[in-house]
Design a protein around this motif. Structure first.
Motif, mmCIF file in Angstrom:
data_model
loop_
_atom_site.group_PDB
_atom_site.id
_atom_site.type_symbol
_atom_site.label_atom_id
_atom_site.label_comp_id
_atom_site.label_asym_id
_atom_site.label_seq_id
_atom_site.Cartn_x
_atom_site.Cartn_y
_atom_site.Cartn_z
ATOM 1 N N PRO A 1 -3.683 0.510 6.289
ATOM 2 C CA PRO A 1 -4.439 0.729 5.039
ATOM 3 C C PRO A 1 -3.603 0.430 3.793
ATOM 4 O O PRO A 1 -4.074 -0.215 2.848
ATOM 5 C CB PRO A 1 -4.828 2.208 5.124
ATOM 6 C CG PRO A 1 -4.871 2.493 6.600
ATOM 7 C CD PRO A 1 -3.776 1.658 7.202
ATOM 8 N N ARG A 2 -2.362 0.859 3.809
ATOM 9 C CA ARG A 2 -1.480 0.615 2.664
ATOM 10 C C ARG A 2 -1.230 -0.896 2.497
ATOM 11 O O ARG A 2 -1.203 -1.428 1.388
ATOM 12 C CB ARG A 2 -0.150 1.348 2.942
ATOM 13 C CG ARG A 2 0.776 1.478 1.774
ATOM 14 C CD ARG A 2 1.949 2.387 2.135
ATOM 15 N NE ARG A 2 2.759 1.914 3.268
ATOM 16 C CZ ARG A 2 3.680 0.965 3.176
ATOM 17 N NH1 ARG A 2 3.905 0.376 2.035
ATOM 18 N NH2 ARG A 2 4.373 0.597 4.246
ATOM 19 N N ASN B 1 -3.271 -3.346 3.501
ATOM 20 C CA ASN B 1 -4.501 -3.958 2.992
ATOM 21 C C ASN B 1 -4.615 -3.779 1.490
ATOM 22 O O ASN B 1 -5.015 -4.694 0.770
ATOM 23 C CB ASN B 1 -5.736 -3.355 3.684
ATOM 24 C CG ASN B 1 -6.016 -4.021 5.033
ATOM 25 O OD1 ASN B 1 -5.648 -5.174 5.257
ATOM 26 N ND2 ASN B 1 -6.663 -3.294 5.927
ATOM 27 N N ASP B 2 -4.254 -2.581 1.003
ATOM 28 C CA ASP B 2 -4.307 -2.344 -0.455
ATOM 29 C C ASP B 2 -3.425 -3.357 -1.170
ATOM 30 O O ASP B 2 -3.826 -3.956 -2.166
ATOM 31 C CB ASP B 2 -3.795 -0.931 -0.795
ATOM 32 C CG ASP B 2 -4.829 0.133 -0.438
ATOM 33 O OD1 ASP B 2 -5.988 -0.257 -0.200
ATOM 34 O OD2 ASP B 2 -4.453 1.322 -0.383
ATOM 35 N N ARG C 1 -4.700 -7.098 -1.051
ATOM 36 C CA ARG C 1 -5.908 -7.434 -1.819
ATOM 37 C C ARG C 1 -5.555 -8.233 -3.071
ATOM 38 O O ARG C 1 -6.338 -9.042 -3.537
ATOM 39 C CB ARG C 1 -6.613 -6.131 -2.211
ATOM 40 C CG ARG C 1 -8.102 -6.165 -1.959
ATOM 41 C CD ARG C 1 -8.697 -4.792 -1.965
ATOM 42 N NE ARG C 1 -8.565 -4.137 -0.671
ATOM 43 C CZ ARG C 1 -8.333 -2.831 -0.500
ATOM 44 N NH1 ARG C 1 -8.202 -2.020 -1.530
ATOM 45 N NH2 ARG C 1 -8.239 -2.318 0.711
ATOM 46 N N THR C 2 -4.370 -8.030 -3.583
ATOM 47 C CA THR C 2 -3.984 -8.737 -4.821
ATOM 48 C C THR C 2 -3.388 -10.110 -4.518
ATOM 49 O O THR C 2 -3.093 -10.872 -5.429
ATOM 50 C CB THR C 2 -2.916 -7.930 -5.597
ATOM 51 O OG1 THR C 2 -1.754 -7.820 -4.737
ATOM 52 C CG2 THR C 2 -3.407 -6.546 -5.958
ATOM 53 N N GLU D 1 -9.599 -8.311 5.338
ATOM 54 C CA GLU D 1 -8.751 -7.135 5.567
ATOM 55 C C GLU D 1 -8.425 -6.969 7.051
ATOM 56 O O GLU D 1 -9.262 -7.271 7.907
ATOM 57 C CB GLU D 1 -9.481 -5.880 5.089
ATOM 58 C CG GLU D 1 -10.146 -6.069 3.732
ATOM 59 C CD GLU D 1 -9.656 -5.090 2.697
ATOM 60 O OE1 GLU D 1 -9.399 -3.939 3.079
ATOM 61 O OE2 GLU D 1 -9.526 -5.483 1.517
#
Ligand code: HEM
Length: 411
Positions: A75-76, A78-79, A82-83, A403
């Motif tokens: 999850p971290r 993927n965050d 995203r950029t 993702e």
């Protein structure tokens, strides 16, 4: 060897040990009807081990991503990812060092990339965008539902519950490869491929843990190098086959450039160079071995196809209705596949496409100048072509972020 123990064999030794694990799995039966005979001499590498690609996955990515999922780091990640959207953009800060190293390596274009060919491919994509849109959408998209392993893995993985979202993400790859700056620093194709490579590695780790997968599939780890090439052939090889059969005039340098843009895509998705065909004849011969014999309906594929055919109604209830899209699928993929997918016969569109599509393309291409007296079908087919391409593009309107999944489909 069962799926999980085969995975563990890969896991056990990391990248260095992968060759040993590979030798071990290579000795097992592949389930292929005929032995693998396609020669690496026909590949962009020009040589290779000749190992059956059904026994090869992506050990570098698989080992890495499996570990990231097990440690709850995804999850971290993927965050942060995203950029990361442009090919030339530095990787975001905060990624685990082993992932950063892998991505720096995976984002490099192969040495054999020919920038002049990639430029020509851009011209080709621009010129032929309309045809490419409908062919990626219907020939490749619908074909993916009769590729049993792909249909099953898509159905039981996380993306299987939200097909529209899943289609828009896959359409993104078709869009990125055809965009003006695909592989250039301001393009997005490299990012899309590297992220997809990570997603596929995650699927290899996750699906064998799904009870549905274990019960429904006669295979253990999904997405082998063979599977990727099967899907690859459902894209450029199938698209080129239709363009050729429609007699669309394509200069040789453009068709070679289109192939090249997909050869690079194969490499960037983690396919070994020894499996990437160096020419159209080599691609066609590989497709005859890996794609043609395996096309078959499955319960999962029938459900996916039905949902795909329903998507057009969001755009135009009449010309993109389920029966019309079904008829187009039948026209492109033939009666055997259409019947297998339970697509009903359509009394008006089936014959219209069969008899008028060829002349329609010839008129559009300026090969046939005299429009026959009954021009109405031509107007109708033109309307269909435009709307169907639009349908494909409309899937791309929302911001799309690929993702890494952390779980399977919740059934
Ligand atoms: C995910 C493209 C081969 C199964 C994706 C994604 C893309 C993509 C762009 C990310 C979209 C998303 O996150 O949903 C491709 C291309 C291929 C290929 C271009 C070959 C040239 C395959 C094959 C299989 C497969 C051979 C299975 C046999 C999947 C699955 C996902 C995925 C299960 C994850 C869906 C989820 O999020 O749950 N692929 N793919 N792909 N692909 Fe592929």
């Amino acid at each position: 060897m069962d799926g999980l123990s085969r995975r563990n064999a890969l896991k056990a030794g990391g990248v260095a040990g992968a060759a040993g694990a590979f030798a071990m799995v290579a000795a097992t039966s592949t389930g292929r009807a005929q032995p693998w005979t396609w020669s690496p001499q026909g590949s962009v590498a020009g040589s290779g081990s000749g190992a059956d690609p059904m026994t090869v996955w992506d050990p570098e990515a698989d080992e890495l991503v499996g570990g990231l999922i097990d440690r709850g780091e995804v999850p971290r990640i993927n965050d942060a990812l995203r950029t990361w959207t442009r090919n030339g953009q530095p990787l975001p800060a905060g990624l685990p060092p082993e992932l950063r190293d892998f991505m720096e390596y995976a984002r490099k274009l192969p040495q054999w990339t020919d920038p002049a060919k990639l430029d020509t491919a851009i011209q080709f994509n621009k010129k032929r965008g309309l045809y490419l849109g409908v062919l990626y959408g219907f020939a490749s998209g619908m074909m993916s539902t009769v590729i049993p392993k792909e249909a099953r893995s898509v159905y039981y993985s996380k993306g299987g519950h939200d097909l529209e979202d899943r289609i828009s993400k896959t359409a993104k790859l078709g869009y990125d490869i055809g965009s003006n700056n695909a592989y250039a620093p301001d393009g997005e194709m490299i990012v899309t491929c590297v992220k997809t490579r990570l997603v596929h590695a995650a699927v290899r780790h996750l699906l064998p843990q799904s009870p549905h997968w274990v019960h429904s599939a006669a295979e253990d780890i999904p997405i082998s190098q063979n599977d990727i090439m099967v899907t690859w052939h459902s894209l450029p090889t199938t698209v080129m086959k239709h363009l050729t059969s429609w007699k669309v005039p394509i200069p040789v340098h453009e068709s070679e450039a289109f192939l090249h843009s997909w050869q690079v895509a194969g490499h960037m998705l983690g396919v070994r160079d020894e499996y990437i065909p160096k020419s159209w004849p080599e691609a066609n011969s590989q497709a005859a071995q890996v794609l043609d014999p395996i096309l078959a309906p499955t319960p999962e594929g029938i459900k996916l196809a039905d949902r795909l055919l329903g998507l057009g109604a969001n755009i135009d209830l009449t010309i993109l209705s389920k029966p019309v899209l079904g008829a187009f699928t039948r026209f492109l993929l033939g009666d055997h596949i259409a019947d297998g997918l339970h697509i009903p016969r359509e009394p008006v569109w089936d014959p219209l496409l069969r008899f008028s599509w060829g002349p329609f393309i010839a008129v559009r291409e300026g090969i046939l100048t005299a429009v026959p007296p009954a021009a109405d079908p031509y107007w109708l087919l033109d309307e269909f072509l435009r709307k169907a391409a639009l349908m494909y593009l409309s899937e791309l309107q929302m911001p799309i972020s690929i993702e890494i999944p952390t779980m399977n489909r919740d059934m």
